[in-house]
Design an enzyme around this catalytic site. Structure first.
Site, PDB file in Angstrom:
ATOM      1  N   ASP A 147      -8.805   7.146  99.873  1.00 26.06           N
ATOM      2  CA  ASP A 147      -9.894   6.629  99.052  1.00 26.06           C
ATOM      3  C   ASP A 147     -10.787   7.805  98.632  1.00 26.06           C
ATOM      4  O   ASP A 147     -10.661   8.924  99.118  1.00 26.06           O
ATOM      5  CB  ASP A 147     -10.679   5.553  99.823  1.00 26.06           C
ATOM      6  CG  ASP A 147     -11.420   4.616  98.883  1.00 26.06           C
ATOM      7  OD1 ASP A 147     -11.699   3.477  99.278  1.00 26.06           O
ATOM      8  OD2 ASP A 147     -11.708   5.030  97.738  1.00 26.06           O
TER       9      ASP A 147
ATOM     10  N   GLU B 215     -19.443  -2.417  96.671  1.00 30.54           N
ATOM     11  CA  GLU B 215     -19.276  -1.715  97.944  1.00 30.54           C
ATOM     12  C   GLU B 215     -20.508  -1.843  98.840  1.00 30.54           C
ATOM     13  O   GLU B 215     -21.110  -2.910  98.924  1.00 30.54           O
ATOM     14  CB  GLU B 215     -18.884  -0.258  97.674  1.00 30.54           C
ATOM     15  CG  GLU B 215     -17.593  -0.146  96.849  1.00 30.54           C
ATOM     16  CD  GLU B 215     -17.023   1.249  96.812  1.00 30.54           C
ATOM     17  OE1 GLU B 215     -16.699   1.736  95.732  1.00 30.54           O
ATOM     18  OE2 GLU B 215     -16.870   1.855  97.904  1.00 30.54           O
TER      19      GLU B 215
END
Ligand code: GLC
Length: 732
Positions: A314, A510
């Site tokens: 990521d 997020e």
């Protein structure tokens, strides 16, 4: 992959590149790049098997060629653009806030083709693969069709529809040249406080597993088959939705049995469907970062599940491994040796490549690991058809934001609506009704699209083209002048048929969406609702949110409640349901809390929700009472449904769902079945007794009462084979 054919690259270009490399000191100690002759080399011959092409290309690659393929960098960090060829970089991405100007499909396609042209100028002419978060449509592109976020698609319970959505998204992504989407998120969101709850199809593995049809939609039946095949990404491996407290990038503190039972099945299904890439999770499992977890990544994902695509880290996730900012050689080695094939750096690529080169030269990263990573990456590039058709298929570009795709999105919005309350049949609304519409999200395309919308966090306001919920309402009624709108509810009086309040959350993504505290409506919404409620007019609430909210205390004042989730650009899909053009069919993909203090609250945990997982009303078939009412069920009755969740040689894991089919709460239940020779090795959420080869599981004390219509479940692992047991349930 439908793309333009590759203009034949003259040999001269390869020679010039080789000279450039030696002058800039970038040449490596390895064999000089082989000049590519005008006739095709094996790796350039599409008639050969992909494995042969990969092997041939690998044999021609220098160490620098190989480590370059393992780097993915942000488009905006590539300065100068020629570094793409100079450093042999294998992948470019656009992160959440990466964009082009003007922001339209044409400019994205031009940008992609320019980068690809540069990449093809490297000695071996290996095309770049370009990734982006097209997570609910091609959401970075202004004017693209935006579909419901995954939580809404999960509410549809329609895997075939989700596959069609994936296909449409692939056509819009390919219309800008881009070859790879970091989707679908197969996260199983267990705590609604998590800021990424809306990226989850559901709180149990079943729905995320079923919605892996999105992978097939994006890639096609096989990668590279047919037009607009886009590489899919199963993310974030593993357990991102199970962190303690729902903290984004936190720690998932569960047993391996629970990790395998709850979080692994969707990835297993994605691998079965041929997903081309897997992105690792920032989160940890029992204190160990996923990006450092060789057992999970290499042994389980690549070994046990047989994943043959490539693993990508990521965004700057490798930097987190030592708890300090920035990345180090040691962190790179830990991640690559754990099984990361491509590192999303994403900025300082020269430092990254230098450190990686050093680790490989020192033998701390075996060349075999580098070759394995390259084989995986190059295999996907060949399968995508990038070597033959590296440029944008411009025939697809006009399809970005097309009426056809918007119609599909509207269908998906309709199917995602969950009707939670409908007192007195206030819904559907009559089209000749006199309506008062209010709420901050009634006329706000940004709010109804949520995060990952023309920017990482999304934002309120006219962020892109589409239809707001208010515009949908006005288009649906017979006389728009009978629809009054005031965001705050000012001016309402008792003369309206109904008030429609469109309220909920403003966009986030997020960790910025984590809600460790209250999970209720904000002050503006509460004040708007108070004005509407005070008028005495029936209030219909449409909730635009990325998760269930804590609204139990307010619910009695509302006649109806419709969970719209984050519908995207086609807000008329909501009005289609409000006016009954389409009856609501959505089912809750997440248990709806009675209070935030219950979080986490999930199916089968014994807590009493406001609305259970799977709840969803529809409109009566007729206007009068049900013509043939269901026979009155026995007051204390239940059913049990057995399902194998995973199996391996010599053992299996199963889940048994217990449903209260009676009319009274069950204070106890028991489920019995023949084990068929198997032996239960571990069991959770129940108490087991075995007698003469027959198992009986009873509810545990903490399970509490099971409400009518509610479902709970228990799970177990066993040695032996599952067979097809017919569990018998008895309620008490
Ligand atoms: C983000 C997300 C991930 C996304 C990636 C690239 O931090 O965790 O889902 O694909 O970075 O934008």
């Amino acid at each position: 992959m439908s793309r333009s054919p590759l203009p034949r690259r003259p040999v001269l270009v390869a020679a010039l590149c080789a000279v450039a490399l030696s002058l800039t000191g970038q040449a490596t100690a390895g064999p000089p790049p082989q000049p590519v002759s005008a006739t095709a080399l094996p790796y350039q011959d599409p008639s050969l098997p992909v494995a042969d092409r990969v092997a041939d290309l690998l044999s021609r690659m220098t160490v620098d060629d190989k480590i370059g393929q393992m780097a993915q960098i942000e488009k905006d960090a590539l300065v100068p653009q020629s570094d793409l060829a100079t450093y042999r970089i294998g992948s470019v991405l656009s992160g959440g806030d990466s964009t082009v100007s003007p922001n339209n499909a044409q400019t994205w396609a031009d940008t992609y083709d320019s980068l690809q042209r540069t990449a093809l100028g490297s000695p071996l002419g290996i095309p770049v693969i370009y990734g982006i978060d097209a997570v609910h449509g091609h959401n970075a592109v202004r004017g693209a069709t935006l579909f419901p976020h995954n939580i809404g698609l999960g509410a549809t319970r329609d895997p075939a529809l989700v596959q069609r959505v994936g296909r449409a998204v692939a056509r819009e992504v390919a219309g800008t040249g881009i070859d790879w989407s970091f989707a679908p998120c197969l996260c199983v969101a267990r705590n609604d406080r998590w800021g990424r709850t809306y990226e989850s199809f559901g709180e149990t593995p079943e729905v995320p597993g079923a919605m892996t049809t999105f992978v097939t939609g994006l890639q096609g039946e096989t990668l590279g088959s047919g037009p607009a095949s886009v590489l899919a990404t199963a993310k974030h491996y593993l357990g991102d939705g199970g962190t303690t407290g729902g903290v984004d990038q936190g720690d998932t503190q569960v047993s391996e049995a629970e990790l395998r039972a709850v979080h692994l099945p969707p990835f297993k299904e994605a691998v079965r469907r041929g997903v081309g890439s897997v992105m690792l999770s920032y989160s940890s499992w029992n204190g160990v970062k996923s990006h450092a977890h060789k057992y999970l990544v290499t042994d389980v994902l690549k070994g046990e599940l047989g994943f043959t695509g490539f693993v990508v880290s990521d965004w700057a996730a490798v930097d987190q491994l030592d708890g300090q900012s920035g990345f180090t050689a040691a962190e790179i080695t830990t991640a690559v040796n754990a099984g990361v094939d491509m590192v999303m750096v994403p900025h300082d690529y020269k430092k990254f490549l230098g450190l990686l080169r050093g680790e490989v030269s020192a033998g701390r990263i075996p060349m075999a690991r580098v070759d394995d990573a390259n084989r995986r990456i190059l295999t996907k590039k060949f399968q995508l058809g990038l070597f033959e058709r590296p440029y944008t298929d411009r025939s697809l570009t006009p399809g970005v934001g097309s009426a056809e795709h918007r119609a599909l999105a509207r269908e998906a919005v309709r199917a995602s609506q969950v009707l939670l309350k409908n007192d007195g049949g206030v819904l559907p609304l009559a089209k000749n009704a006199r309506l008062f519409v209010a709420g901050k999200s009634a006329d706000d395309i940004g709010n109804q699209s949520g995060g990952w919308t023309v920017g990482w966090q999304g934002r309120s306001g006219p962020v892109t083209e589409g239809t707001t919920i208010l515009q949908g309402i006005r288009a649906a009624v017979t006389d728009p002048s009978r629809v009054t709108y005031d965001r705050y509810g000012n001016g309402i009086d008792g003369g309206y048929t109904a008030a429609v309040a469109v309220v909920g959350e403003t966009p986030y993504a997020e960790m910025r969406g984590d809600r460790p505290g209250g999970m209720g409506l904000d002050q503006e919404d509460l004040q708007t609702l108070a004005r509407l409620e005070a008028s005495g007019v029936p209030v219909v609430v449409v909730l635009v949110s990325g998760r269930p909210l804590d609204i139990a205390g307010r619910l009695p004042a509302w006649k109806a409640l419709l969970a719209a989730w984050l519908p995207g650009t086609e807000g008329d899909g909501v009005s289609d349901v409000l006016f009954g053009d389409h009856a609501p069919t959505g089912k809750l993909p997440m248990t709806w809390m009675s209070s935030a203090s219950q979080q986490p609250i999930n199916q089968g945990d014994g807590k009493t929700p406001l609305f259970p997982y799977g709840h969803g009303l529809t409109y009566g078939t007729g206007t009068g009472p049900d013509p043939d009412p269901e026979p009155t069920p026995a007051p204390k009755a239940c059913t049990a449904q057995f399902r194998v969740t995973s199996a391996w040689s010599g053992g299996y894991q199963a889940e048994v769902s217990v449903k209260n089919t009676g009319t009274a709460p069950l204070t106890g239940w028991s489920v019995a079945w023949d084990l068929g020779g198997a032996t239960v090795s571990s069991l959770w959420n129940g108490s087991l007794t075995v007698s003469q080869g027959r198992a009986t599981v009873r509810n545990t004390a903490h399970n509490g009462a099971l409400s009518p219509g509610a479902t709970t479940s228990f799970g177990f692992t066993a040695n032996g084979t599952a067979g097809t047991p017919a569990p018998q349930c008895a309620g008490s």
